[in-house]
Write an enzyme that holds these catalytic residues in place. Structure first.
Site, PDB file in Angstrom:
ATOM      1  N   GLY A  15      72.852  66.553 113.250  1.00 27.47           N
ATOM      2  CA  GLY A  15      72.134  65.712 112.277  1.00 27.47           C
ATOM      3  C   GLY A  15      73.093  65.003 111.342  1.00 27.47           C
ATOM      4  N   ALA A  16      74.092  64.342 111.938  1.00 29.94           N
ATOM      5  CA  ALA A  16      75.133  63.722 111.098  1.00 29.94           C
ATOM      6  C   ALA A  16      74.953  62.208 110.981  1.00 29.94           C
ATOM      7  CB  ALA A  16      76.515  64.055 111.643  1.00 29.94           C
ATOM      8  N   ARG A  18      72.856  60.685 109.069  1.00 34.09           N
ATOM      9  CA  ARG A  18      72.471  60.276 107.700  1.00 34.09           C
ATOM     10  C   ARG A  18      72.742  61.425 106.740  1.00 34.09           C
ATOM     11  NH1 ARG A  18      66.802  60.261 107.591  1.00 34.09           N
ATOM     12  NH2 ARG A  18      66.487  61.094 109.673  1.00 34.09           N
ATOM     13  N   SER A 146      68.541  76.293 102.621  1.00 30.76           N
ATOM     14  CA  SER A 146      67.994  75.620 101.426  1.00 30.76           C
ATOM     15  C   SER A 146      67.648  76.672 100.382  1.00 30.76           C
ATOM     16  CB  SER A 146      66.720  74.873 101.807  1.00 30.76           C
ATOM     17  OG  SER A 146      66.033  74.464 100.644  1.00 30.76           O
ATOM     18  N   TYR A 159      58.545  75.408 105.414  1.00 32.53           N
ATOM     19  CA  TYR A 159      59.967  75.025 105.334  1.00 32.53           C
ATOM     20  C   TYR A 159      60.808  76.195 104.802  1.00 32.53           C
ATOM     21  CZ  TYR A 159      64.100  72.386 103.702  1.00 32.53           C
ATOM     22  OH  TYR A 159      65.384  71.934 103.473  1.00 32.53           O
ATOM     23  N   ILE A 191      68.952  67.312  96.854  1.00 33.21           N
ATOM     24  CA  ILE A 191      70.096  66.426  97.098  1.00 33.21           C
ATOM     25  C   ILE A 191      69.569  65.022  97.424  1.00 33.21           C
ATOM     26  CG2 ILE A 191      72.151  66.052  98.552  1.00 33.21           C
ATOM     27  CD1 ILE A 191      72.287  68.681  96.905  1.00 33.21           C
TER      28      ILE A 191
HETATM   29  N1  LIG Z   1      68.029  66.703 100.779  1.00 32.46           N
HETATM   30  C1  LIG Z   1      67.724  67.844 100.176  1.00 32.46           C
HETATM   31  O1  LIG Z   1      67.268  67.877  99.021  1.00 32.46           O
HETATM   32  C2  LIG Z   1      67.965  69.159 100.902  1.00 32.46           C
HETATM   33  C3  LIG Z   1      67.840  70.331 100.155  1.00 32.46           C
HETATM   34  C4  LIG Z   1      68.043  71.565 100.772  1.00 32.46           C
HETATM   35  C5  LIG Z   1      68.390  71.604 102.119  1.00 32.46           C
HETATM   36  N2  LIG Z   1      68.495  70.455 102.831  1.00 32.46           N
HETATM   37  C6  LIG Z   1      68.837  70.570 104.250  1.00 32.46           C
HETATM   38  O2  LIG Z   1      69.993  69.815 104.525  1.00 32.46           O
HETATM   39  C7  LIG Z   1      69.954  69.341 105.886  1.00 32.46           C
HETATM   40  C8  LIG Z   1      70.149  67.833 105.894  1.00 32.46           C
HETATM   41  O3  LIG Z   1      69.150  67.244 105.092  1.00 32.46           O
HETATM   42  P1  LIG Z   1      69.180  65.706 104.631  1.00 32.46           P
HETATM   43  O4  LIG Z   1      68.549  65.662 103.298  1.00 32.46           O
HETATM   44  O5  LIG Z   1      70.510  65.123 104.858  1.00 32.46           O
HETATM   45  O6  LIG Z   1      68.123  65.118 105.690  1.00 32.46           O
HETATM   46  P2  LIG Z   1      67.887  63.636 106.225  1.00 32.46           P
HETATM   47  O7  LIG Z   1      68.534  62.628 105.339  1.00 32.46           O
HETATM   48  O8  LIG Z   1      66.422  63.561 106.479  1.00 32.46           O
HETATM   49  O9  LIG Z   1      68.685  63.651 107.626  1.00 32.46           O
HETATM   50  C9  LIG Z   1      68.277  64.540 108.619  1.00 32.46           C
HETATM   51  C10 LIG Z   1      69.289  64.512 109.753  1.00 32.46           C
HETATM   52  O10 LIG Z   1      68.871  65.471 110.730  1.00 32.46           O
HETATM   53  C11 LIG Z   1      68.714  64.815 111.987  1.00 32.46           C
HETATM   54  N3  LIG Z   1      67.653  65.461 112.750  1.00 32.46           N
HETATM   55  C12 LIG Z   1      66.376  65.702 112.378  1.00 32.46           C
HETATM   56  N4  LIG Z   1      65.713  66.319 113.382  1.00 32.46           N
HETATM   57  C13 LIG Z   1      66.607  66.452 114.405  1.00 32.46           C
HETATM   58  C14 LIG Z   1      66.533  66.989 115.712  1.00 32.46           C
HETATM   59  N5  LIG Z   1      65.406  67.512 116.207  1.00 32.46           N
HETATM   60  N6  LIG Z   1      67.644  66.968 116.487  1.00 32.46           N
HETATM   61  C15 LIG Z   1      68.814  66.428 116.025  1.00 32.46           C
HETATM   62  N7  LIG Z   1      68.936  65.897 114.788  1.00 32.46           N
HETATM   63  C16 LIG Z   1      67.844  65.907 113.998  1.00 32.46           C
HETATM   64  C17 LIG Z   1      68.430  63.365 111.657  1.00 32.46           C
HETATM   65  O11 LIG Z   1      68.731  62.531 112.785  1.00 32.46           O
HETATM   66  P3  LIG Z   1      68.104  61.034 112.941  1.00 32.46           P
HETATM   67  O12 LIG Z   1      68.777  60.178 111.900  1.00 32.46           O
HETATM   68  O13 LIG Z   1      68.457  60.617 114.314  1.00 32.46           O
HETATM   69  O14 LIG Z   1      66.647  61.161 112.694  1.00 32.46           O
HETATM   70  C18 LIG Z   1      69.359  63.169 110.459  1.00 32.46           C
HETATM   71  O15 LIG Z   1      70.678  62.965 110.900  1.00 32.46           O
HETATM   72  C19 LIG Z   1      68.612  69.790 106.437  1.00 32.46           C
HETATM   73  O16 LIG Z   1      68.775  70.983 107.171  1.00 32.46           O
HETATM   74  C20 LIG Z   1      67.784  70.046 105.194  1.00 32.46           C
HETATM   75  O17 LIG Z   1      66.748  70.970 105.417  1.00 32.46           O
HETATM   76  C21 LIG Z   1      68.294  69.226 102.256  1.00 32.46           C
END
Ligand SMILES: NC(=O)c1ccc[n+]([C@@H]2O[C@H](COP(=O)([O-])OP(=O)(O)OC[C@H]3O[C@@H](n4cnc5c(N)ncnc54)[C@H](OP(=O)(O)O)[C@@H]3O)[C@@H](O)[C@H]2O)c1
Length: 252
Positions: A15-16, A18, A146, A159, A191
């Site tokens: 998931g890199a 974005r 998380s 979640y 984040i």
């Molecule tokens: N943002 C926050 O506040 C927050 C807080 C706590 C934890 N997290 C965790 O941090 C991680 C990254 O979050 P983020 O905020 O950066 O999310 P994001 O901006 O929504 O990006 C999600 C990434 O995961 C990929 N992805 C989603 N489903 C996938 C699948 N089935 N197979 C392969 N790739 C997949 C997406 O790919 P595509 O671009 O191709 O869709 C994208 O690269 C997650 O595990 C999330 O639960 C985030």
């Protein structure tokens, strides 16, 4: 961090394309690692990540794979290892968060999709890279969980459960893979990424006011924590969850 900390190492970040995953990919490239950038559907963003990684002067590939599908994960690992070499550093970051307005709805379709992406999607890449890491007697794994997996948030039952499973997986696996492989997790608070775009101004203000460090987290904050846990600086740390949330989880 030493700019050549990861020189000669191969890193796979799921998931890199974005958000947090992109920041991790760039940070590891900045410190010398070759990077495998996994994405699911967003090829344009994945290519943007690759351009940013390439600016750091290291090798990289992008690879489309749904992280919850065993065959696709096998192909991701095979392709990474044939093009870049054996994987030394794995970051399981891909994840989804589908929050419910009605906490008691407990939508089973959302539950299954969330568990498949966040839990299976953490296990499968680990399962594929571990035999090689154990054989080579070197491996560093960081799983993105998380604060929702630790705290109590009524709109995050599904979640939060998926992220608690990731924490348990890391804890239980850590002694089995020691001493040559270390595995830890990072628990981000809120984040700034696409994942939180639905938050309105009022909610953001409220969060900042209730965060001891008085801001919303940035993707670089998490990339820094991940980089530390992959580096030699954390060589006596395994099985742990490092909360990176501006101090909120510590509040009563
Ligand atoms: N943002 C926050 O506040 C927050 C807080 C706590 C934890 N997290 C965790 O941090 C991680 C990254 O979050 P983020 O905020 O950066 O999310 P994001 O901006 O929504 O990006 C999600 C990434 O995961 C990929 N992805 C989603 N489903 C996938 C699948 N089935 N197979 C392969 N790739 C997949 C997406 O790919 P595509 O671009 O191709 O869709 C994208 O690269 C997650 O595990 C999330 O639960 C985030």
């Amino acid at each position: 961090m030493n700019a050549s900390e990861f020189k000669g190492k191969v890193a796979l970040i799921t998931g890199a394309s974005r958000g947090i995953g992109r920041a991790i990919a760039i940070e590891l490239a900045k410190n010398g690692a070759s990077i495998s950038i996994n994405y699911n559907s967003n090829i344009k963003s994945a290519k943007e990540t690759q351009n940013l990684v390439n600016e750091m002067g290291t090798k990289s590939i992008i690879f489309k794979a749904n992280i919850s599908k065993e065959k696709e994960v096998k192909r991701l690992i095979e392709s990474t290892e044939s093009k870049l070499g054996p994987i030394d550093l794995l970051v399981t970051n891909a994840g989804i968060a589908k929050l419910s307005k009605n906490p008691l709805e407990l939508d089973y379709k959302v539950w299954k999709e969330t568990m498949a992406t966040n839990v299976d999607g953490t296990l499968l890449p680990i399962k594929e890279v571990l035999p090689g890491m154990m054989k080579r007697k070197f491996g560093r794994i960081v799983c993105i969980t998380s604060v929702a997996g630790i705290g109590m948030r009524p709109n995050m039952i599904t979640y939060g459960t998926s992220k608690a499973a990731v924490i348990a997986l890391v804890r239980n696996l850590s002694s089995a893979v020691a001493p040559h492989v270390r595995i830890n997790s990072v628990a981000p608070g809120l984040i700034e990424t696409d994942m939180i775009e639905s938050l309105d101004k009022k909610a953001r203000k409220n969060i900042v006011e209730n965060t001891p460090l008085q801001r919303i987290g940035q993707t670089q904050d998490i990339a820094n924590t991940v980089s530390y846990l992959l580096s030699e600086k954390s060589d006596f740390t395994t099985g742990q969850t490092l909360v990176t949330d501006g101090g909120r989880v510590c509040l009563p």
